[in-house]
Design a protein around this motif. Structure first.
Motif, PDB file in Angstrom:
ATOM      1  N   THR A 103       0.852  -1.186   0.000  1.00 28.39           N
ATOM      2  CA  THR A 103       0.000   0.000   0.000  1.00 28.39           C
ATOM      3  C   THR A 103       0.879   1.224   0.000  1.00 28.39           C
ATOM      4  N   SER A 104       0.433   2.250  -0.718  1.00 31.24           N
ATOM      5  CA  SER A 104       1.138   3.521  -0.741  1.00 31.24           C
ATOM      6  C   SER A 104       0.116   4.631  -0.834  1.00 31.24           C
ATOM      7  N   LEU A 105       0.559   5.868  -0.741  1.00 31.59           N
ATOM      8  CA  LEU A 105      -0.366   6.988  -0.733  1.00 31.59           C
ATOM      9  C   LEU A 105      -0.841   7.371  -2.125  1.00 31.59           C
ATOM     10  N   GLY A 106      -0.282   6.776  -3.144  1.00 30.21           N
ATOM     11  CA  GLY A 106      -0.750   7.109  -4.480  1.00 30.21           C
ATOM     12  C   GLY A 106       0.339   6.929  -5.500  1.00 30.21           C
ATOM     13  N   ASP A 107      -0.034   7.072  -6.765  1.00 31.09           N
ATOM     14  CA  ASP A 107       0.904   6.896  -7.852  1.00 31.09           C
ATOM     15  C   ASP A 107       1.879   8.055  -7.959  1.00 31.09           C
ATOM     16  N   GLU A 108       1.605   9.175  -7.279  1.00 29.83           N
ATOM     17  CA  GLU A 108       2.467  10.320  -7.390  1.00 29.83           C
ATOM     18  C   GLU A 108       3.704  10.188  -6.522  1.00 29.83           C
ATOM     19  N   GLY A 109       3.809   9.114  -5.732  1.00 34.89           N
ATOM     20  CA  GLY A 109       4.994   8.936  -4.897  1.00 34.89           C
ATOM     21  C   GLY A 109       5.037   9.886  -3.725  1.00 34.89           C
ATOM     22  N   LEU A 110       3.909  10.077  -3.050  1.00 35.27           N
ATOM     23  CA  LEU A 110       3.847  11.025  -1.952  1.00 35.27           C
ATOM     24  C   LEU A 110       4.527  10.513  -0.695  1.00 35.27           C
ATOM     25  N   GLY A 111       4.915   9.265  -0.658  1.00 30.20           N
ATOM     26  CA  GLY A 111       5.591   8.754   0.519  1.00 30.20           C
ATOM     27  C   GLY A 111       4.959   7.478   1.013  1.00 30.20           C
ATOM     28  N   GLN A 112       5.519   6.949   2.086  1.00 39.11           N
ATOM     29  CA  GLN A 112       5.035   5.710   2.659  1.00 39.11           C
ATOM     30  C   GLN A 112       3.837   5.977   3.557  1.00 39.11           C
ATOM     31  N   GLN A 113       3.083   4.919   3.795  1.00 39.95           N
ATOM     32  CA  GLN A 113       1.991   5.008   4.747  1.00 39.95           C
ATOM     33  C   GLN A 113       2.553   5.143   6.154  1.00 39.95           C
ATOM     34  N   PRO A 114       1.750   5.653   7.103  1.00 38.49           N
ATOM     35  CA  PRO A 114       2.201   5.685   8.497  1.00 38.49           C
ATOM     36  C   PRO A 114       2.614   4.291   8.956  1.00 38.49           C
ATOM     37  N   TRP A 115       3.529   4.248   9.906  1.00 38.96           N
ATOM     38  CA  TRP A 115       4.099   2.956  10.309  1.00 38.96           C
ATOM     39  C   TRP A 115       3.040   2.021  10.870  1.00 38.96           C
ATOM     40  N   TRP A 116       2.025   2.574  11.530  1.00 44.26           N
ATOM     41  CA  TRP A 116       1.016   1.679  12.118  1.00 44.26           C
ATOM     42  C   TRP A 116       0.161   1.023  11.029  1.00 44.26           C
ATOM     43  N   VAL A 117      -0.009   1.690   9.881  1.00 44.37           N
ATOM     44  CA  VAL A 117      -0.720   1.071   8.772  1.00 44.37           C
ATOM     45  C   VAL A 117       0.140  -0.034   8.158  1.00 44.37           C
ATOM     46  N   GLU A 118       1.436   0.240   8.006  1.00 49.71           N
ATOM     47  CA  GLU A 118       2.336  -0.769   7.455  1.00 49.71           C
ATOM     48  C   GLU A 118       2.372  -2.016   8.341  1.00 49.71           C
ATOM     49  N   GLN A 119       2.366  -1.796   9.657  1.00 47.17           N
ATOM     50  CA  GLN A 119       2.390  -2.946  10.558  1.00 47.17           C
ATOM     51  C   GLN A 119       1.102  -3.753  10.435  1.00 47.17           C
ATOM     52  N   TRP A 120      -0.021  -3.077  10.255  1.00 41.76           N
ATOM     53  CA  TRP A 120      -1.295  -3.764  10.060  1.00 41.76           C
ATOM     54  C   TRP A 120      -1.264  -4.575   8.762  1.00 41.76           C
ATOM     55  N   MET A 121      -0.689  -4.006   7.707  1.00 47.85           N
ATOM     56  CA  MET A 121      -0.641  -4.683   6.422  1.00 47.85           C
ATOM     57  C   MET A 121       0.314  -5.870   6.435  1.00 47.85           C
ATOM     58  N   GLU A 122       1.328  -5.822   7.285  1.00 46.31           N
ATOM     59  CA  GLU A 122       2.255  -6.951   7.375  1.00 46.31           C
ATOM     60  C   GLU A 122       1.533  -8.228   7.791  1.00 46.31           C
ATOM     61  N   LEU A 123       0.477  -8.093   8.580  1.00 47.37           N
ATOM     62  CA  LEU A 123      -0.262  -9.270   9.020  1.00 47.37           C
ATOM     63  C   LEU A 123      -0.932  -9.976   7.838  1.00 47.37           C
ATOM     64  N   ILE A 124      -1.646  -9.209   7.012  1.00 50.94           N
ATOM     65  CA  ILE A 124      -2.333  -9.842   5.891  1.00 50.94           C
ATOM     66  C   ILE A 124      -1.334 -10.335   4.853  1.00 50.94           C
ATOM     67  N   ASN A 125      -0.198  -9.667   4.731  1.00 55.56           N
ATOM     68  CA  ASN A 125       0.817 -10.117   3.780  1.00 55.56           C
ATOM     69  C   ASN A 125       1.494 -11.411   4.225  1.00 55.56           C
ATOM     70  N   SER A 126       1.327 -11.763   5.508  1.00 55.28           N
ATOM     71  CA  SER A 126       1.892 -13.023   5.990  1.00 55.28           C
ATOM     72  C   SER A 126       1.028 -14.227   5.604  1.00 55.28           C
ATOM     73  N   TYR A 127      -0.140 -13.947   5.044  1.00 55.74           N
ATOM     74  CA  TYR A 127      -1.046 -15.026   4.633  1.00 55.74           C
ATOM     75  C   TYR A 127      -0.404 -15.809   3.497  1.00 55.74           C
ATOM     76  N   ARG A 128      -0.365 -17.133   3.599  1.00 58.14           N
ATOM     77  CA  ARG A 128       0.421 -17.934   2.658  1.00 58.14           C
ATOM     78  C   ARG A 128      -0.290 -18.196   1.333  1.00 58.14           C
ATOM     79  N   PHE A 129      -1.591 -17.931   1.263  1.00 55.36           N
ATOM     80  CA  PHE A 129      -2.320 -18.146   0.013  1.00 55.36           C
ATOM     81  C   PHE A 129      -2.324 -16.842  -0.794  1.00 55.36           C
ATOM     82  N   LYS A 130      -1.260 -16.633  -1.577  1.00 57.11           N
ATOM     83  CA  LYS A 130      -1.069 -15.364  -2.264  1.00 57.11           C
ATOM     84  C   LYS A 130      -2.113 -15.132  -3.353  1.00 57.11           C
ATOM     85  N   LYS A 131      -2.553 -16.192  -4.036  1.00 58.88           N
ATOM     86  CA  LYS A 131      -3.575 -16.037  -5.065  1.00 58.88           C
ATOM     87  C   LYS A 131      -4.874 -15.500  -4.477  1.00 58.88           C
TER      88      LYS A 131
END
Length: 295
Positions: A12-40
């Motif tokens: 996840t990012s703030l947009g195609d314009e490259g405005l920067g990374q998401q806040p760290w707490w959002v990134e940490q939340w997203m790390e959980l779903i990205n750990s899911y082993r069924f990528k499809k």
């Protein structure tokens, strides 16, 4: 929020314009779903989130209720929630938060302190789930896998809500924004009153305890004060300069539709020159008045 698939999951990012990374707490939340082993399955969930299949998301108390349109006629009902902290657990958290005025100030500003888990460690609990299985969820679809693509799609969009309001995480743990700030302010008042009583009881004793709990800034108890500045400005911070060339009102107005007399072909230029000279004189007078006031 832009959601894009990567080789290791979803980014996840703030947009195609490259405005920067998401806040760290959002990134940490997203790390959980990205750990899911069924990528499809995650890719299909990403498509659902991107294409608007999540028709509604409601944060009601400690639970998230959503509707996700699948292949059927009626949308599926999705619920997500976290384990709630007990009042005793929250007591430890509030006591820890009270010890750091910085935590209170950051939370009031809508920023999640990077070391917030230290406050929750006092209760032996966590604010963020440690693993994906700690995020409880239900879906009315026939898929027996959990999380299914409908739950995962809601999960992605919850990150966007966390980016806008990190207090949603506290709400899922059992404390709304209003309740948390109210309890925090009350906790600090009680702690300061206890220190004052101790100092009155033993005036000869050194107040070492005051170094461990400094009085809060008034804005901690009254957030409206964050937007006020009643003190006089330092003269060194104020710079008075004339307008730069090309910044006058005549320059901004451009060509003026003034009539031209055939007998006086330079009348228009003379008139504009007179206005510029008059503007320069008034600007100098304004600078002298401002400098006299500042002194």
């Amino acid at each position: 929020m832009t959601i894009t698939p990567t080789g290791n999951g979803i980014n996840t990012s703030l947009g195609d314009e490259g405005l920067g990374q998401q806040p760290w707490w959002v990134e940490q939340w997203m790390e959980l779903i990205n750990s899911y082993r069924f990528k499809k399955r995650l890719e299909r969930a990403w498509a659902y989130a991107r294409e608007g299949h999540v028709t509604s998301i409601r944060f009601e108390g400690r639970r998230v209720h959503a509707r996700v349109q699948g292949t059927g006629e009626d949308p599926y009902k999705v619920k997500l929630w976290l384990d709630v902290l007990s009042d005793e657990d929250w007591g430890y958290v509030l006591e820890a938060l009270t010890q750091k005025a910085r935590w209170s100030a950051q939370l009031l500003a809508g920023i999640m302190p990077s070391d917030i888990e230290r406050a929750f460690a006092a209760s032996g609990r966590r604010l963020f789930p440690f693993k994906l299985q700690e995020v409880r969820s239900e879906c009315s679809c026939p898929d027996k896998a959990n999380p299914c693509k409908h739950i995962s799609a809601v999960y992605f969009l919850m990150g966007e809500r966390f980016s806008e309001d990190p207090f949603v995480l506290f709400q899922l743990r059992g404390r709304t924004r209003a309740k948390l700030l109210e309890d925090l302010a009350e906790q600090r008042r009680e702690a300061l009153e206890a220190i004052a009583q101790d100092e009155e009881a033993s005036p000869s004793a050194t107040s070492d305890t005051s170094t461990t709990l400094t009085p809060p800034h008034p804005a901690v108890l009254d957030p409206t004060l964050w937007w006020r500045y009643d003190a006089a400005l330092d003269g060194d911070l104020v710079v008075i300069t004339p307008a730069m060339e090309g910044d006058t009102g005549l320059d901004a107005a451009g060509e003026l539709p003034l009539a031209e007399e055939p007998r006086f072909p330079d009348a228009k230029q003379q008139f504009l020159a007179h206005l510029r000279k008059q503007g320069q004189t008034l600007a100098q007078q304004a600078m002298l008045a401002a400098m006299a006031t500042g002194g």
